[in-house]
Motif scaffolding. Structure first.
Motif, PDB file in Angstrom:
ATOM      1  N   ASP A 335      45.968  45.003  40.579  1.00  0.00           N
ATOM      2  CA  ASP A 335      45.636  43.584  40.676  1.00  0.00           C
ATOM      3  C   ASP A 335      45.213  43.017  39.320  1.00  0.00           C
ATOM      4  O   ASP A 335      45.601  41.906  38.948  1.00  0.00           O
ATOM      5  N   LEU A 338      48.357  42.649  37.165  1.00  0.00           N
ATOM      6  CA  LEU A 338      49.138  41.472  37.562  1.00  0.00           C
ATOM      7  C   LEU A 338      48.481  40.203  37.023  1.00  0.00           C
ATOM      8  O   LEU A 338      49.158  39.292  36.531  1.00  0.00           O
ATOM      9  N   HIS A 341      49.273  39.461  33.544  1.00  0.00           N
ATOM     10  CA  HIS A 341      50.615  38.921  33.381  1.00  0.00           C
ATOM     11  C   HIS A 341      50.678  37.412  33.618  1.00  0.00           C
ATOM     12  O   HIS A 341      51.685  36.778  33.269  1.00  0.00           O
ATOM     13  N   GLY A 345      53.457  37.699  36.434  1.00  0.00           N
ATOM     14  CA  GLY A 345      53.155  38.770  37.366  1.00  0.00           C
ATOM     15  C   GLY A 345      53.581  38.483  38.784  1.00  0.00           C
ATOM     16  O   GLY A 345      53.732  39.399  39.593  1.00  0.00           O
ATOM     17  N   TYR A 346      53.802  37.194  39.083  1.00  0.00           N
ATOM     18  CA  TYR A 346      54.206  36.803  40.425  1.00  0.00           C
ATOM     19  C   TYR A 346      55.723  36.754  40.564  1.00  0.00           C
ATOM     20  O   TYR A 346      56.246  36.426  41.620  1.00  0.00           O
ATOM     21  N   MET A 347      56.420  37.076  39.498  1.00  0.00           N
ATOM     22  CA  MET A 347      57.879  37.044  39.481  1.00  0.00           C
ATOM     23  C   MET A 347      58.436  38.443  39.721  1.00  0.00           C
ATOM     24  O   MET A 347      58.024  39.400  39.061  1.00  0.00           O
ATOM     25  N   ASN A 348      59.387  38.548  40.624  1.00  0.00           N
ATOM     26  CA  ASN A 348      59.937  39.854  40.979  1.00  0.00           C
ATOM     27  C   ASN A 348      60.674  40.546  39.845  1.00  0.00           C
ATOM     28  O   ASN A 348      60.915  41.748  39.906  1.00  0.00           O
ATOM     29  N   TYR A 350      59.536  41.181  37.026  1.00  0.00           N
ATOM     30  CA  TYR A 350      58.590  42.038  36.313  1.00  0.00           C
ATOM     31  C   TYR A 350      58.182  43.209  37.201  1.00  0.00           C
ATOM     32  O   TYR A 350      57.847  43.007  38.380  1.00  0.00           O
ATOM     33  N   ALA A 353      55.098  43.169  39.737  1.00  0.00           N
ATOM     34  CA  ALA A 353      55.143  42.473  41.027  1.00  0.00           C
ATOM     35  C   ALA A 353      55.507  43.444  42.148  1.00  0.00           C
ATOM     36  O   ALA A 353      54.860  43.473  43.201  1.00  0.00           O
ATOM     37  N   ARG A 354      56.557  44.235  41.925  1.00  0.00           N
ATOM     38  CA  ARG A 354      56.961  45.205  42.953  1.00  0.00           C
ATOM     39  C   ARG A 354      55.908  46.288  43.109  1.00  0.00           C
ATOM     40  O   ARG A 354      55.602  46.713  44.234  1.00  0.00           O
ATOM     41  N   TRP A 356      52.743  46.046  42.696  1.00  0.00           N
ATOM     42  CA  TRP A 356      51.602  45.464  43.407  1.00  0.00           C
ATOM     43  C   TRP A 356      51.869  45.450  44.913  1.00  0.00           C
ATOM     44  O   TRP A 356      51.022  45.838  45.712  1.00  0.00           O
ATOM     45  N   ARG A 357      53.080  45.040  45.292  1.00  0.00           N
ATOM     46  CA  ARG A 357      53.442  45.038  46.713  1.00  0.00           C
ATOM     47  C   ARG A 357      53.489  46.455  47.275  1.00  0.00           C
ATOM     48  O   ARG A 357      52.988  46.729  48.362  1.00  0.00           O
TER      49      ARG A 357
END
Length: 380
Positions: A335, A338, A341, A345-348, A350, A353-354, A356-357
């Protein structure tokens, strides 16, 4: 690439093995990872390649057709796969399912299944979780009723890793529903059995390449010889194996946390804001310093836990502590990275992002963080 400076759990032979794992990942994983993520499943051919390389079930004893290596070799594979963000389901087969067969299986069961698990010809799953029972395995409702020399299995399981591919499933079922946990057994169910069916490949927040399924058992008949170990001893077997499963989750969590830090510091050194690099702001350096300190502690602890497990000394409480600390720390570092970033950081596109999910479930499966605290607290 993971920095191995200062690691105490591994020797030169382990380093040679790790190098072969990294080469395999470069050749067979990274070119396919994006496609697997989109398709929601890993190719069956990949399992055969993974097995042919010697990375499936490396701890199986030589007399059962395995390499007879210690747990550290499995941990190496888990670390490297977690670092690149591959959740192919192979760790479940190598670090969880195969040990149930090795420790509790009959000679016939071992000969029938283990060699093909090593080669990747057979893909396995373990079906514990149900729609109404997760971390509390005593609450399962799936039943296996004796009918002559067969069990008749009825029930439903959910969130089952490798559920779409599985050729063999270890099903946790009640063989004596009136006896509570003491009436639980582990039953081997082949994927070809009449009455066994797979639900859809579940749509998850992350770990998209890992197929995760609902499984249904409608009057599935299997011979009583498919019971793994002794009837009504299943709960004890599960409790005996969970420390290794939880250590495996902790190992993956530590490696993923390291990757999150590496992504964060690389971005902070490259990105500029208000005329200077993000890393040159004091707050950014403090955030990264906090990550670095926790990673240093984490690597020291994970090596300690791995070595204790290799010696057969890791307790259930210690396994729970490892899972709790490393997955919670993983999430904190993910976290924070991200956040470093910013909007990127909220863009796939990068990796963070993946990651983090994918990392969110680490604090849930294998027993939630709350359950880990319960386990630890009971022994205080």
């Amino acid at each position: 690439m993971l920095n191995l400076n200062g690691r105490i759990a591994y020797d030169e032979d382990h380093m040679i093995f790790r190098d072969s794992v990294r080469k395999f990942i470069d050749r067979n994983v990274l070119p396919n990872l994006a496609r697997w993520e989109q398709e929601g499943i890993v190719d069956r051919d990949y399992w055969l390649e993974f097995g042919a390389a010697g990375f499936l079930c490396p701890t199986v004893p030589e007399d059962l057709g395995g390499l007879g290596l210690d747990y550290r070799y499995h941990a190496i594979v888990s670390e490297e796969m977690a670092y690149v963000g591959c959740h192919a389901g192979t760790a479940l087969q190598s670090g969880v399912v195969v040990d149930y067969l090795v420790k509790y299986g009959s000679d016939e069961q071992k000969k029938m299944w283990i060699p093909k698990m090593i080669t990747g010809e057979v893909i396995t799953a373990i079906a514990m979780t149900e729609p109404g029972a997760g971390s509390d395995l005593q609450g399962i409702r799936t039943t296996a009723r004796r009918d002559g020399d067969h069990y008749v299995i009825n029930g439903a399981k959910t969130y089952i890793t490798n559920g779409q591919h599985a050729d063999l499933v270890i099903v946790v079922a009640k063989t004596d529903p009136e006896a509570g946990a003491k009436g639980t057994s582990l039953i081997l169910v082949e994927g070809t059995r009449e009455g066994f069916r797979r639900g859809k490949n579940l749509d998850k927040i992350g770990q998209h390449a890992a197929d995760t399924s609902e499984l249904f058992f409608d009057d599935v008949r299997v011979p009583v010889t498919n019971c793994l170990g002794d009837e009504n001893r299943g709960f004890a077997y599960l409790m005996g194996q969970l420390p290794q499963e939880r250590l495996g989750i902790a190992v993956a969590g530590q490696a993923a946390a390291q990757r999150a830090y590496d992504e964060g510091i690389a971005f902070a050194k490259d990105r500029k804001a208000f005329g200077k690099r993000v890393v040159d702001f004091q707050n950014s350096r403090f955030v990264l310093a906090n990550m670095a300190a926790k990673l240093q502690v984490g690597w020291a602890h994970i090596d300690w836990a791995i070595l204790r497990h290799v010696r057969g000394e890791l307790t259930a409480a210690e396994g729970a502590m490892a899972k709790l600390w490393h997955t919670e720390t993983q999430w904190e570092i993910l976290d924070a990275s991200l956040q470093l970033h910013g909007g990127a950081g909220y863009m796939n596109e990068y990796p963070i992002a993946r990651m983090w999910r994918d990392g969110r479930v680490q604090r849930i499966y294998g027993g939630t963080s709350e359950i880990m605290k319960e386990i630890i607290g009971r022994g205080l």
